[in-house]
Each structure stands twice: as C-alpha cells, then as structure tokens.
Design a protein around this motif. Structure first.
Motif, PDB file in Angstrom:
ATOM      1  N   ARG A  69       0.840  -1.210   0.000  1.00  0.00           N
ATOM      2  CA  ARG A  69       0.000   0.000   0.000  1.00  0.00           C
ATOM      3  C   ARG A  69       0.874   1.260   0.000  1.00  0.00           C
ATOM      4  NH1 ARG A  69      -5.128  -0.266   2.452  1.00  0.00           N
ATOM      5  NH2 ARG A  69      -5.213   1.956   1.975  1.00  0.00           N
TER       6      ARG A  69
ATOM      7  N   ALA B 269      -1.645  11.298   5.154  1.00  0.00           N
ATOM      8  CA  ALA B 269      -2.761  10.485   5.633  1.00  0.00           C
ATOM      9  C   ALA B 269      -3.015  10.731   7.118  1.00  0.00           C
ATOM     10  CB  ALA B 269      -2.457   9.006   5.403  1.00  0.00           C
ATOM     11  N   ASP B 270      -4.288  10.661   7.505  1.00  0.00           N
ATOM     12  CA  ASP B 270      -4.625  10.846   8.915  1.00  0.00           C
ATOM     13  C   ASP B 270      -4.254   9.596   9.721  1.00  0.00           C
ATOM     14  OD1 ASP B 270      -6.744   8.923   8.716  1.00  0.00           O
ATOM     15  OD2 ASP B 270      -8.152  10.499   8.138  1.00  0.00           O
TER      16      ASP B 270
ATOM     17  N   THR C 105      -6.221   6.289   9.002  1.00  0.00           N
ATOM     18  CA  THR C 105      -5.845   5.666   7.728  1.00  0.00           C
ATOM     19  C   THR C 105      -4.507   4.961   7.853  1.00  0.00           C
ATOM     20  OG1 THR C 105      -7.089   7.323   6.488  1.00  0.00           O
ATOM     21  CG2 THR C 105      -5.380   6.116   5.281  1.00  0.00           C
ATOM     22  N   LEU C 106      -3.531   5.625   8.464  1.00  0.00           N
ATOM     23  CA  LEU C 106      -2.213   4.997   8.635  1.00  0.00           C
ATOM     24  C   LEU C 106      -2.299   3.751   9.513  1.00  0.00           C
ATOM     25  CD1 LEU C 106       0.301   7.958   9.001  1.00  0.00           C
ATOM     26  CD2 LEU C 106       0.065   6.355   7.096  1.00  0.00           C
TER      27      LEU C 106
ATOM     28  N   ALA D 101      -4.837   1.765   9.908  1.00  0.00           N
ATOM     29  CA  ALA D 101      -5.492   0.707   9.134  1.00  0.00           C
ATOM     30  C   ALA D 101      -4.519   0.050   8.163  1.00  0.00           C
ATOM     31  CB  ALA D 101      -6.706   1.266   8.397  1.00  0.00           C
ATOM     32  N   VAL D 102      -3.710   0.856   7.477  1.00  0.00           N
ATOM     33  CA  VAL D 102      -2.735   0.300   6.528  1.00  0.00           C
ATOM     34  C   VAL D 102      -1.682  -0.511   7.270  1.00  0.00           C
ATOM     35  CG1 VAL D 102      -0.913   0.889   4.873  1.00  0.00           C
ATOM     36  CG2 VAL D 102      -3.119   2.075   4.775  1.00  0.00           C
TER      37      VAL D 102
END
Length: 190
Positions: free
Chosen positions: A25, A67-68, A71-72, A74-75
C-alpha cells in the motif's frame, strides 16, 4: 497444584503475517525495497522506544504522505492477516485441559490493540509478554527472563522461528517449531 503455562508466539502462529499488504500500500513490491529508516521506525515502535504518535509522524515524514492517523493505522494493521487455521480451537482446548497459553511476542502497541479487538483466539489468552514492554525482541534473553519472572518456565514454547526457539533453549525450555495447529496438537498430546 502448579498452574501450567504455554508460551505462544503470535505472528505466523496465531495469525498469518502479511507485510506485503502494508508495504504494498506504500508502493513497495518487496521487503527489499522498503527503506531502512522505515523498517527502523517499525522496530522502534515494537521495542517501545518510540510511541505511536511519534511513529505515525515518522511514517508521514519518511513516505511524504499526509494520511490521517486512522488511515495509517489501518494500513499498518494490514500486516496482520487471517487467523491461523485451527489455532483458536486448540487454544480453547488447552485452557479446558488446564494449560494456560500466554503470548510471548515481538509486537507493537498498535498491532496488539488490533489483534485483541479482531481475533477470537485472544478470548482465551488474557496475558502476554510483549517486546514493547520488555524493550527487546526475541531472541533477546530479556524476553524469556520476563516470561519466567511472571509465569515461571512454560511447559512448551511455540514459535515459527528457529532463532527464537534457540533463545528459549538457553533457558532450558521445551520448544516446538510451529508448522500448523494439527502438528502442534499432536506434539502436545505426546
């Protein structure tokens, strides 16, 4: 009667590790392409030498992304793959048989939180010795010493990495190289 404990690794034992999903990602096709400073940030988080906020800031700096946090996170948690087939049932059966599994794992606060919230196996394993608390990763003797300080010598230590088992053998622990739940179940019955 003395309580029996089983020392249990998490990655590639309780769940499949899929680092390629996370790093993919971020645009990397193999672990060899991942910059050393990015890998170092993961190691510092995993050993408790960097907190989560600093880690996320470092990821943004290294990758030049905006990215917030959600989001980070989750990745980054995409590294944690599917549950290892048969392990939740085996752990449940061990608890019923009077053997309490305890996690012994190199893991970050971020991954542990995701693991505890999303994987059923954690229902039967309330305790653990974690690298981010100890400040070291296996096969550092500090990890095994921390386990013994809290739980004594386990009846068995299960890990998928030989080097970690070798570290435990120096403490006189019985070890098992994990391949799958059925092989582990058979080893525990012998």
């Amino acid at each position: 009667m003395t309580k029996k404990y089983l020392a249990l690794d998490i990655g590639n034992v309780c769940l499949q590790l899929r680092p390629e999903r996370c790093f993919g990602r971020f645009g990397y096709r193999s672990i060899n392409e991942v910059p050393a400073d990015l890998l170092l940030a993961f190691q510092l988080l995993e050993t408790g030498r960097m907190d989560e906020a600093a880690f996320l800031a470092e990821i943004r700096r290294i990758l030049a992304v905006k990215a917030d946090d959600a989001t980070l996170r989750a990745v980054i948690c995409e590294i944690l793959g599917d549950p290892m087939p048969g392990m939740a049932a085996l752990v449940r059966d061990l608890v019923a048989a009077g053997i309490q599994p305890v996690f012994l794992s190199d893991i970050s606060t971020l991954h542990l939180k995701h693991f505890r919230e999303n994987y059923p196996i954690t229902e039967w394993v309330p305790d653990g010795i974690y690298s981010f608390v100890v400040g070291a990763c296996k096969p550092s003797s500090a990890m095994y010493a921390a386990f013994e300080a809290d739980f004594g010598t386990p009846v068995l230590y299960v890990d998928d990495r030989e080097v970690c088992l070798e570290g435990a053998a120096a403490f006189g622990w019985q070890t098992h190289l994990f391949r799958d739940a059925d092989t582990l179940r058979a080893a525990l019955l012998n």
